[in-house]
Structures are given as structure tokens and as C-alpha cells.
Design an enzyme around this catalytic site. Structure first.
Site, PDB file in Angstrom:
ATOM      1  CG  PHE A  18      -2.134   0.842   1.133  1.00  0.00           C
ATOM      2  CD1 PHE A  18      -2.031   2.226   1.063  1.00  0.00           C
ATOM      3  CD2 PHE A  18      -3.396   0.279   1.114  1.00  0.00           C
ATOM      4  CE1 PHE A  18      -3.155   3.023   0.986  1.00  0.00           C
ATOM      5  CE2 PHE A  18      -4.535   1.071   1.031  1.00  0.00           C
ATOM      6  CZ  PHE A  18      -4.420   2.442   0.962  1.00  0.00           C
ATOM      7  CG  PHE A  19       3.354   2.580   3.314  1.00  0.00           C
ATOM      8  CD1 PHE A  19       3.084   3.886   3.673  1.00  0.00           C
ATOM      9  CD2 PHE A  19       3.154   1.581   4.261  1.00  0.00           C
ATOM     10  CE1 PHE A  19       2.613   4.204   4.947  1.00  0.00           C
ATOM     11  CE2 PHE A  19       2.690   1.884   5.537  1.00  0.00           C
ATOM     12  CZ  PHE A  19       2.418   3.201   5.888  1.00  0.00           C
ATOM     13  CG  PHE A  66      -5.819   6.841   6.674  1.00  0.00           C
ATOM     14  CD1 PHE A  66      -4.583   7.453   6.637  1.00  0.00           C
ATOM     15  CD2 PHE A  66      -6.084   5.947   7.705  1.00  0.00           C
ATOM     16  CE1 PHE A  66      -3.616   7.189   7.603  1.00  0.00           C
ATOM     17  CE2 PHE A  66      -5.132   5.682   8.682  1.00  0.00           C
ATOM     18  CZ  PHE A  66      -3.887   6.305   8.625  1.00  0.00           C
ATOM     19  NE  ARG A  76       4.646   7.042   3.518  1.00  0.00           N
ATOM     20  CZ  ARG A  76       4.772   6.620   2.277  1.00  0.00           C
ATOM     21  NH1 ARG A  76       5.812   5.867   1.952  1.00  0.00           N
ATOM     22  NH2 ARG A  76       3.881   6.924   1.351  1.00  0.00           N
TER      23      ARG A  76
END
Length: 361
Positions: free
Chosen positions: A95-96, A198, A338
């Protein structure tokens, strides 16, 4: 403020949490937990990223562990069977990577590439077995992780997960067009969109295989359960906005609660930070009340039958992990590379991303 973290090392380390981001209530009332499978989880997700070609080997070597993606999941889905947690961790890492690909397609003005990817992801979600060998690593990675997730619970859960993620993909498409056109959504528009980008209901869905049980619709839709679930996710999304505001301002982002407040409510940067923080703190206090309501629901489900006892225990496990999400999200934002935008050579370009287009064949 200096806070004690028990994250990625065998001994506690002291992390400096900036005052604007420190939440003493999280540090005192939400003790951090970490799934005992975490060291193997990190190792295997790193290997999976390489196997699926989701990050170049040099970036995996240099950045994968420091991004702390597995820490985030290992601090959330406590009690999950190891194979479930591994599938969730790999899906989360995917997902990231997908989020970064989406960002780079916007930054480098690649609408056709994004459109192709969007369509392929929809197809891979519906038939993952047919897409695990896809040329585009992002498509193959989704197919591989989702096919594993689909194996844990019956078809009803799978259909719900797919429905929720189809909505997430379409929300990312709306984000793409907003950013391409420089459109900052209003606060209400943003809050609605954020619940999708999200993936609030995806992470909530994954509480169930972690607890080993698909919850009945009446339980999932019960106002007490749903309120606790929503508040845990809203906290995570808005705290992410608070922490990522400098990164997103540097990258000319338009999707951040702070940016919507500045643009449409005419708040200064300082006022916007204060307002986002107020909402974050309100989520915490409201969750503490909602948590009690959800636990009372669990009590009522234990009606003396085997099924009732099992459902009650599953609800308790899910609600317990909603609570774990608060501490896991909090520490992730202070440990993960990140968000260390000030250490990047180019504040608008994360050093761990691949800027090249992919999946063009």
C-alpha cells in the site's frame, strides 16, 4: 518532549517527539505492544518486496527497515496468527509503495500511466489469481497479497474487503485529478475523501482475520462497534496529517486537513496546526468513551452459547486492537524515515521512491 519507545530494538530507546506532535495521553494511557513475530515479519516483508520487485534492491537495503512499515502492523494486529499478520504486513508495505507510485505519477504528469494502473488494480482485486505474474510489480503485488488475505475468512468477508478497496482505488483517482488541477477540497469534502484514501474500513476489516472470526453484520454495524472503529481510524488519519504537513507542503500537496483549513477557513499555518491537533485529541477522548460502549456490546453477545462466547471474544480482540492502533500510529510517525523530510536532499522527493514510470507494457 522525550518519550520512551519500545519499537524496533530489544531495548527501549529515547525518541525526541517535537512538542507540536507530542501526545502525553498516548504515551501514558495507550501502552505500546509489539507482536512477538515482528523480527521475522520485518525480514520476510523485506524479502517479499525484493521478490515482487516493488522496490529496487539498493532501496530495500538502505531504506526498508527504517521505513518501519512492519512495525506499524506488528503494533496493531496483536494476537493475529503469524500467516495472517505476514499477509497484512506485505499488503501494508504494498500500500505504501502504491501510494508512492500514485504520487510520482502525479508529480511527473503521467495521467495515462495512472489510468492504466487504476484499471489493472480493479481487475487484480477481483481475480488476484490471474494477476500474480503481471509485468507491473504494483499489480502483481496487490494480487499476491490479496489472494493470501482472501484465504483466511469466508467469501462474504472477501466480497466486503474487495468492495471497500474498489472504493479506495476510486478515491485515489479523485485525489489524482484534484492534485493535477490544484484543487484543494473543502474541509468536509476532504474528511469524506480521507476516510477512503486512508482506507479506514480496510484496516478495520483486517481486524477480523486477526481475531480469527468474521463478525456478523449486526455486530459490525452496531453503533458502538462502528464508532470505536471510526475514531481509531480518524485519529490515525488526522495525526498523519499533522505529522506530514511539512512534507506535503513541500511537495505541493492539496490533500491534508491542515491545507484545507488554511485554504478554505483562512487559518494561518499555526492556527491550522492547532486545529488539527485539537481534532486529534478529541478523537482520543471520544474513543475512550466509545471503547467502553463497544466492550459493553461484547458483554451482551456472550449469551451462554458457544457461538455467543466466540463472537464476544472476537469483538473484544478487535476493540483491543483498535486501541493498539493509537500507540502504533503515534510511534510509527516518530520512528519511520517516511516523515524525516528535513533529512532529504530534495524535500519534495522521498529518497526511497522509484521515480521511473512502470507497467507501461
Amino acid at each position: 518532549m522525550h518519550a520512551l519507545s519500545h519499537g524496533t530494538t530489544s531495548t527501549p530507546t529515547t525518541i525526541a517527539v517535537p512538542p507540536a506532535l507530542s501526545l502525553p495521553v498516548i504515551e501514558t494511557a495507550f501502552p505500546r505492544q509489539l507482536h512477538p513475530f515482528w523480527p521475522k515479519l520485518q525480514e520476510r516483508t523485506r524479502a517479499w518486496l525484493l521478490e515482487m520487485r516493488l522496490m529496487p534492491p539498493d532501496k530495500v537495503e538502505e531504506y526498508a527497515d527504517g521505513l518501519c512499515y512492519t512495525d506499524l502492523m506488528a503494533g496493531y494486529y496483536i494476537g493475529a496468527p503469524e500467516d495472517v499478520l505476514q499477509a497484512i504486513a506485505d499488503y501494508s508495505a504494498w500500500f505504501f509503495v502504491w501510494d508512492d507510485r500514485h504520487d510520482r505519477d502525479i508529480v511527473h504528469d503521467r495521467p495515462a500511466a495512472w489510468s492504466r494502473l487504476r484499471k489493472r488494480l480493479h481487475r487484480a482485486l477481483d481475480s488476484p489469481g490471474d494477476h500474480r505474474g503481471h509485468d507491473d510489480p504494483v499489480v502483481a503485488g496487490l494480487a499476491d497479497s490479496v489472494q493470501r488475505l482472501y484465504a483466511f475468512l469466508p467469501g462474504g468477508w472477501n466480497a466486503r474487503f474487495a468492495r471497500h478497496f474498489h472504493e479506495v482505488i476510486e478515491a485515489y483517482d479523485r485525489e489524482f485529478h484534484n492534485r493535477a488541477k490544484g484543487i484543494v477540497p473543502t474541509v468536509e469534502e476532504y474528511l469524506e475523501l480521507r476516510r477512503l484514501t486512508f482506507a479506514h474500513w480496510i484496516w478495520t476489516d483486517l481486524l477480523e482475520p486477526s481475531a480469527g472470526s468474521e463478525l456478523p453484520d449486526a455486530v459490525r454495524r452496531h453503533h458502538a462497534y462502528r464508532k470505536a472503529a471510526l475514531l481509531s481510524q480518524e485519529f490515525a488519519a488526522w495525526y498523519n496529517d499533522l505529522c506530514s504537513l511539512p512534507k506535503e507542503l513541500a511537495g505541493s500537496e492539496v490533500h491534508n486537513l491542515g491545507i484545507s483549513l488554511i485554504t478554505h477557513e483562512k487559518l494561518t499555518l499555526e492556527e491550522a496546526i492547532t486545529e488539527v491537533r485539537r481534532r486529534v485529541e478529541e478523537c482520543i477522548s471520544e474513543f475512550l468513551d466509545a471503547e467502553q460502549g463497544a466492550l459493553r456490546l461484547a458483554d451482551t453477545l456472550d449469551d451462554g452459547t458457544v457461538g455467543g462466547k466466540e463472537t464476544s471474544a472476537a469483538v473484544r480482540a478487535c476493540v483491543g486492537n483498535m486501541r493498539n492502533w493509537f500507540s502504533s500510529v503515534y510511534w510509527f510517525h516518530h520512528e519511520s524515515g517516511r516523515y524525516r523530510v528535513d533529512s532529504w536532499d530534495d524535500r519534495s522527493t522521498p529518497p526511497y521512491v522509484n521515480n521511473e514510470a512502470a507497467g507501461e507494457s
